[in-house]
Design a protein around this motif. Structure first.
Motif, short mmCIF file in Angstrom:
data_model
loop_
_atom_site.label_atom_id
_atom_site.label_comp_id
_atom_site.label_asym_id
_atom_site.label_seq_id
_atom_site.Cartn_x
_atom_site.Cartn_y
_atom_site.Cartn_z
N PHE A 73 0.82 -1.22 0.00
CA PHE A 73 0.00 0.00 0.00
C PHE A 73 0.85 1.27 0.00
O PHE A 73 0.49 2.25 -0.64
CB PHE A 73 -0.97 0.01 1.18
N GLY A 74 1.96 1.24 0.73
CA GLY A 74 2.84 2.41 0.73
C GLY A 74 3.38 2.70 -0.66
O GLY A 74 3.37 3.84 -1.13
N SER A 75 3.83 1.66 -1.34
CA SER A 75 4.36 1.83 -2.68
C SER A 75 3.28 2.21 -3.68
O SER A 75 3.46 3.11 -4.50
CB SER A 75 5.05 0.53 -3.13
N LYS A 76 2.13 1.54 -3.59
CA LYS A 76 1.02 1.84 -4.50
C LYS A 76 0.56 3.28 -4.32
O LYS A 76 0.34 4.01 -5.29
CB LYS A 76 -0.14 0.88 -4.25
N GLY A 77 0.40 3.71 -3.08
CA GLY A 77 -0.02 5.08 -2.82
C GLY A 77 0.98 6.09 -3.31
O GLY A 77 0.61 7.13 -3.86
N ASN A 78 2.26 5.79 -3.13
CA ASN A 78 3.29 6.71 -3.57
C ASN A 78 3.34 6.78 -5.09
O ASN A 78 3.36 7.87 -5.67
CB ASN A 78 4.65 6.28 -3.01
N LEU A 79 3.36 5.64 -5.74
CA LEU A 79 3.51 5.63 -7.20
C LEU A 79 2.28 6.16 -7.93
O LEU A 79 2.39 6.78 -8.98
CB LEU A 79 3.83 4.22 -7.69
N THR A 80 1.09 5.90 -7.38
CA THR A 80 -0.13 6.39 -8.03
C THR A 80 -0.54 7.76 -7.51
O THR A 80 -1.52 8.33 -7.97
CB THR A 80 -1.30 5.42 -7.82
N GLN A 81 0.24 8.26 -6.55
CA GLN A 81 -0.02 9.58 -5.95
C GLN A 81 -1.41 9.65 -5.34
O GLN A 81 -2.12 10.64 -5.49
CB GLN A 81 0.20 10.68 -6.99
N ARG A 82 -1.80 8.61 -4.64
CA ARG A 82 -3.10 8.53 -3.99
C ARG A 82 -2.92 8.57 -2.48
O ARG A 82 -2.08 7.87 -1.92
CB ARG A 82 -3.84 7.25 -4.38
N LYS A 83 -3.77 9.35 -1.83
CA LYS A 83 -3.64 9.55 -0.39
C LYS A 83 -4.06 8.32 0.41
O LYS A 83 -3.38 7.96 1.37
CB LYS A 83 -4.48 10.75 0.05
N LEU A 84 -5.18 7.70 0.06
CA LEU A 84 -5.70 6.60 0.87
C LEU A 84 -4.72 5.42 0.97
O LEU A 84 -4.42 4.97 2.08
CB LEU A 84 -7.07 6.15 0.37
#
Length: 145
Positions: A73-84
């Protein structure tokens, strides 16, 4: 020159955070193997109560699950620039840190290698929280959902 749809699409994802999450994934894999081998050693050499040993090993596997989800989730949120997803990854850092503290200070027997690898893990978590909060602030400032 590239045409845009009028929406600001600048890259706000944090490269240092992504590198740290990647390295932490590999570090945790090595950590997990070292802990398993350490439990084998402690189970054979030390008078480790069977119930405590089983509990510590089960907790290590639960820790593995939390850590995999946290890094994902940390990587996904960072790479997709999503807060949740980034917030989920950041939130899961705290149970992971609690587990590292458990293996650092509270388990039945603690050997020196565990002190070293858990201390390193806690330092990595601290840096990830700092970089994650900075990335999250960038996403909020850029009004990225």
């Amino acid at each position: 020159m590239m045409a845009t749809s009028g929406k600001h699409t600048s890259a706000f994802s944090s490269t240092p955070l992504e590198v740290l999450l990647f390295l932490n994934g590999w570090y945790y894999a090595a950590y997990f193997l070292v802990e398993i081998l350490t439990f084998v050693y402690k189970g054979l050499v030390l008078p480790y109560p069977a119930a405590n040993l089983i509990l510590d090993i089960v907790m290590l596997f639960l820790y593995l699950g939390v850590e995999v989800i946290r890094i994902f989730f940390g990587s996904k949120g960072n790479l997709t620039q999503r807060k949740l997803p980034l917030c989920i990854g950041l939130a899961l850092t705290f149970p992971s840190a609690a587990m590292a503290v458990y293996y650092l200070l509270l388990q039945t027997y603690i050997v020196r290698i565990e002190v070293i690898i858990n201390a390193i893990l806690l330092v990595l978590y601290a840096f990830e929280v700092i970089l994650g909060v900075v990335a999250l602030a960038e996403f909020i400032r850029a009004n990225i959902y």
